[in-house]
Design an enzyme around this catalytic site. Structure first.
Site, PDB file in Angstrom:
ATOM      1  N   ARG A  84       0.846   1.854   4.717  1.00 28.64           N
ATOM      2  CA  ARG A  84       2.240   1.404   4.641  1.00 28.64           C
ATOM      3  C   ARG A  84       2.800   1.334   6.047  1.00 28.64           C
ATOM      4  O   ARG A  84       2.508   2.184   6.894  1.00 28.64           O
ATOM      5  CB  ARG A  84       3.109   2.376   3.829  1.00 28.64           C
ATOM      6  CG  ARG A  84       2.691   2.574   2.389  1.00 28.64           C
ATOM      7  CD  ARG A  84       3.724   3.400   1.633  1.00 28.64           C
ATOM      8  NE  ARG A  84       3.192   3.938   0.386  1.00 28.64           N
ATOM      9  CZ  ARG A  84       3.115   3.268  -0.758  1.00 28.64           C
ATOM     10  NH1 ARG A  84       3.539   2.002  -0.791  1.00 28.64           N
ATOM     11  NH2 ARG A  84       2.619   3.832  -1.845  1.00 28.64           N
TER      12      ARG A  84
ATOM     13  N   ARG B 291       0.612   0.722  -3.617  1.00 28.33           N
ATOM     14  CA  ARG B 291       1.572   0.448  -4.679  1.00 28.33           C
ATOM     15  C   ARG B 291       2.965   0.102  -4.144  1.00 28.33           C
ATOM     16  O   ARG B 291       3.546   0.839  -3.369  1.00 28.33           O
ATOM     17  CB  ARG B 291       1.651   1.659  -5.616  1.00 28.33           C
ATOM     18  CG  ARG B 291       2.513   1.487  -6.861  1.00 28.33           C
ATOM     19  CD  ARG B 291       1.915   0.448  -7.803  1.00 28.33           C
ATOM     20  NE  ARG B 291       0.563   0.779  -8.185  1.00 28.33           N
ATOM     21  CZ  ARG B 291       0.242   1.635  -9.164  1.00 28.33           C
ATOM     22  NH1 ARG B 291       1.173   2.268  -9.823  1.00 28.33           N
ATOM     23  NH2 ARG B 291      -1.027   1.845  -9.463  1.00 28.33           N
TER      24      ARG B 291
ATOM     25  N   HIS C 259      -6.589   5.376   2.108  1.00 26.48           N
ATOM     26  CA  HIS C 259      -5.347   6.104   2.367  1.00 26.48           C
ATOM     27  C   HIS C 259      -5.422   6.881   3.677  1.00 26.48           C
ATOM     28  O   HIS C 259      -4.432   7.473   4.113  1.00 26.48           O
ATOM     29  CB  HIS C 259      -5.081   7.054   1.185  1.00 26.48           C
ATOM     30  CG  HIS C 259      -3.721   7.673   1.180  1.00 26.48           C
ATOM     31  ND1 HIS C 259      -3.523   9.030   1.344  1.00 26.48           N
ATOM     32  CD2 HIS C 259      -2.492   7.128   1.025  1.00 26.48           C
ATOM     33  CE1 HIS C 259      -2.223   9.291   1.285  1.00 26.48           C
ATOM     34  NE2 HIS C 259      -1.573   8.164   1.094  1.00 26.48           N
TER      35      HIS C 259
ATOM     36  N   TYR D 210      10.222  11.699   7.404  1.00 24.62           N
ATOM     37  CA  TYR D 210       9.188  12.505   6.773  1.00 24.62           C
ATOM     38  C   TYR D 210       8.619  13.477   7.801  1.00 24.62           C
ATOM     39  O   TYR D 210       8.437  13.132   8.967  1.00 24.62           O
ATOM     40  CB  TYR D 210       8.031  11.642   6.264  1.00 24.62           C
ATOM     41  CG  TYR D 210       8.340  10.686   5.143  1.00 24.62           C
ATOM     42  CD1 TYR D 210       9.637  10.483   4.684  1.00 24.62           C
ATOM     43  CD2 TYR D 210       7.324   9.957   4.538  1.00 24.62           C
ATOM     44  CE1 TYR D 210       9.908   9.589   3.658  1.00 24.62           C
ATOM     45  CE2 TYR D 210       7.577   9.063   3.502  1.00 24.62           C
ATOM     46  CZ  TYR D 210       8.883   8.879   3.076  1.00 24.62           C
ATOM     47  OH  TYR D 210       9.138   7.996   2.057  1.00 24.62           O
TER      48      TYR D 210
ATOM     49  N   HIS E 275       6.061  16.168   4.029  1.00 22.26           N
ATOM     50  CA  HIS E 275       4.991  15.214   3.723  1.00 22.26           C
ATOM     51  C   HIS E 275       3.626  15.600   4.294  1.00 22.26           C
ATOM     52  O   HIS E 275       2.605  15.078   3.865  1.00 22.26           O
ATOM     53  CB  HIS E 275       5.395  13.830   4.255  1.00 22.26           C
ATOM     54  CG  HIS E 275       4.540  12.705   3.792  1.00 22.26           C
ATOM     55  ND1 HIS E 275       3.564  12.125   4.586  1.00 22.26           N
ATOM     56  CD2 HIS E 275       4.484  12.047   2.611  1.00 22.26           C
ATOM     57  CE1 HIS E 275       2.973  11.154   3.917  1.00 22.26           C
ATOM     58  NE2 HIS E 275       3.506  11.088   2.712  1.00 22.26           N
TER      59      HIS E 275
END
Length: 498
Positions: free
Chosen positions: A166, A196, A226, A259, A382
């Site tokens: 992302r 997503r 990821h 985060y 996070h």
């Protein structure tokens, strides 16, 4: 506002009733990656179909039962999937109000991030001297952006390889990668198209990077990538040198301000060699292999975690004090949970900081040595940190992965050890502070209910995020007062000659 003035929108009609509603549709529409030859086109079709996929949930704000029943019937949705919300349906819509100027007394006081890399410091020398740990958002994300931006135009840089899961809408990261390709460097970027709700933006970035001349990999078949990794290869007088960044969070300059995450910058040869192996495996140039430092999911990470836990169980049975201290977003993997229960029964002390989902139950007979804490504060917690201690031996790991089945068995993830003793000590101290929080912390009980902690006295209050901010502010003030190491002598001016 629309509801209050609805009759003005439909003159001549009387409004008998109204409700606000929001529909959540099924977003889990898989792509058959084996059959689809054009994966990008298949993903684009999936995004179009998502707008008309089956409704999974109906949220309504309002008391008009007649309208609610009509909506339920029209959408053919089960009544158990209808939720009446006493307030705004999407609080995220109000997020932009926080950035409007004015009403400063209603906002958080400004917390300015420390810039650990001085503007006049050579970034290559700064990383080469020693491993660097960035603690966002208390420390700025700027060193990562600067590393890529300078690499893009540095004639000595030969190649850049990176994963993107992302990133922001106007990402300086993507701009730097595109610039590097234009400058003639070999740039390979794995853009995860299956992230997503970021699929459309990632497809747009992938096309832009391809047009700039980058080699773009659209993920790995059957898995989501990821892991957060960056590798830069640079030609120097002593030979070829590699610089790397590994992180617990995304390469997203906006969320890096909201985060909490850790990032590790290193030029350590054994480390960067393994990061090169990682990129070779995800880009199809070599098979996945077991490495000395880096641990990769879905192939080895879960087994490594279980073996670390089992090793502490055996040590604890011998009477050696053992401890597991871990921080993550979610804990749901049943194999890991059962291993933690066994460790608890063997006498291992376990402290877990889990912000979100936690399927482990602490404080029962089989988990009496386990404590679970969650902190909900100004910044979203996070980072993923795993510490395993037996006696005086302590291993500290950072990771992109939570302890969930999807992370450990359905995604490409990385767990990596922190090898520098000062950086290990710093991470251990961060977790100690987090577990001492009694202002924004909640503790999970054996009844599966979260209970918020309260300090016994105002003087004993510990708010972890506030403490981290004060530390960063102190360091920033010291940075500003620091004396330059390169002193410039004052000399007599040379005589003017005609």
């Amino acid at each position: 506002i629309l509801g209050l003035f609805a009759e003005q929108l439909v003159p001549g009609y009387k409004i008998r009733g109204r409700v606000e509603f929001r529909i959540t549709r099924d977003a889990d529409i898989p792509v058959d990656e084996e059959k689809e030859e054009d994966f990008v086109s298949a993903m684009a079709k999936i995004l179009q179909n998502r707008m008309h996929s089956n409704p999974m949930r109906l949220e309504v704000s309002g008391k008009n039962q007649e309208l609610i029943e009509r909506l339920t019937k029209a959408l053919d949705i089960d009544r158990d999937a209808v939720f009446e919300i006493p307030g705004p349906l999407n609080l995220k819509d109000l997020f932009s109000l926080a950035s409007i100027s004015g009403w400063e007394e209603l906002k958080y006081p400004l917390w300015e991030a420390r810039r650990p890399l001085p503007d006049d410091e050579n970034i290559w020398e700064w990383i080469s001297r020693e491993d660097r740990l960035l603690f966002h958002p208390y420390e700025s994300f700027t060193p990562v952006i600067r590393l890529l931006s300078e690499a893009a135009v540095d004639p000595n840089v030969l190649s850049i390889r990176m994963t993107l899961y992302r990133t922001s809408g106007d990402s300086p990261i993507v701009q730097a990668l595109a610039q590097a390709a234009v400058e003639g460097k070999q740039v390979t970027v794995l853009v995860e198209l299956k992230a997503r709700f970021d699929e459309e933006q990632n497809m747009s970035w992938a096309r832009a990077l391809e047009q700039a001349g980058c080699t773009v990999i659209y993920g790995v078949e059957g898995l989501k990538v990821h892991a957060k990794a960056l590798l830069i290869v640079r030609k120097e007088p002593e030979g070829i040198r590699r610089y790397a960044h590994l992180g617990t969070g995304n390469y997203h300059d906006k969320t890096a301000k909201l985060y909490t995450d850790f990032g590790l910058l290193t030029a350590r040869t054994d480390y960067t060699h393994e990061i090169g192996q990682f990129f070779n495996s995800i880009t199809g140039y070599s098979a996945v292999s077991r490495m000395r430092h880096l641990v990769m999911a879905p192939h080895y990470l879960k087994d490594k975690l279980l073996s670390l836990i089992e090793a502490l169980i055996e040590q604890s049975k011998l009477g050696i004090p053992c401890r597991i201290t871990a921080k993550m977003n979610s804990l749901a993997d049943q194999d890991v949970i059962q291993a933690l229960y066994r460790a608890s029964k063997a006498g291992v002390v376990i402290n877990l900081n889990v912000r979100g989902i936690c399927m482990l139950i602490p404080g029962r007979e089989f988990s009496r040595n386990i404590r679970v804490v969650s902190i909900v504060d100004r910044y979203l917690e996070h980072c993923r940190v795993f510490i395993f201690r037996a006696g005086e031996t302590e291993d500290v790991f950072l990771s992109s992965a939570d302890w969930m089945f999807r992370n450990l068995e359905r995604r490409v993830e990385l767990m990596f050890p922190v090898l520098s003793p000062p950086l290990k000590e710093r991470i251990v101290d961060v977790l100690k502070v987090l577990f001492s929080d009694n202002v924004k912390a909640h503790v999970l009980g054996p009844d599966k209910v979260w209970e918020r902690l309260n300090p016994p006295t105002p003087a004993s209050a510990v708010r972890a995020q506030d403490l981290f901010h004060l530390r960063a502010e102190k360091e920033r003030n010291l940075d500003q007062k620091a004396v330059k190491t390169d002193l410039e002598p004052i000399r007599r001016p040379k005589p003017f000659s005609t």
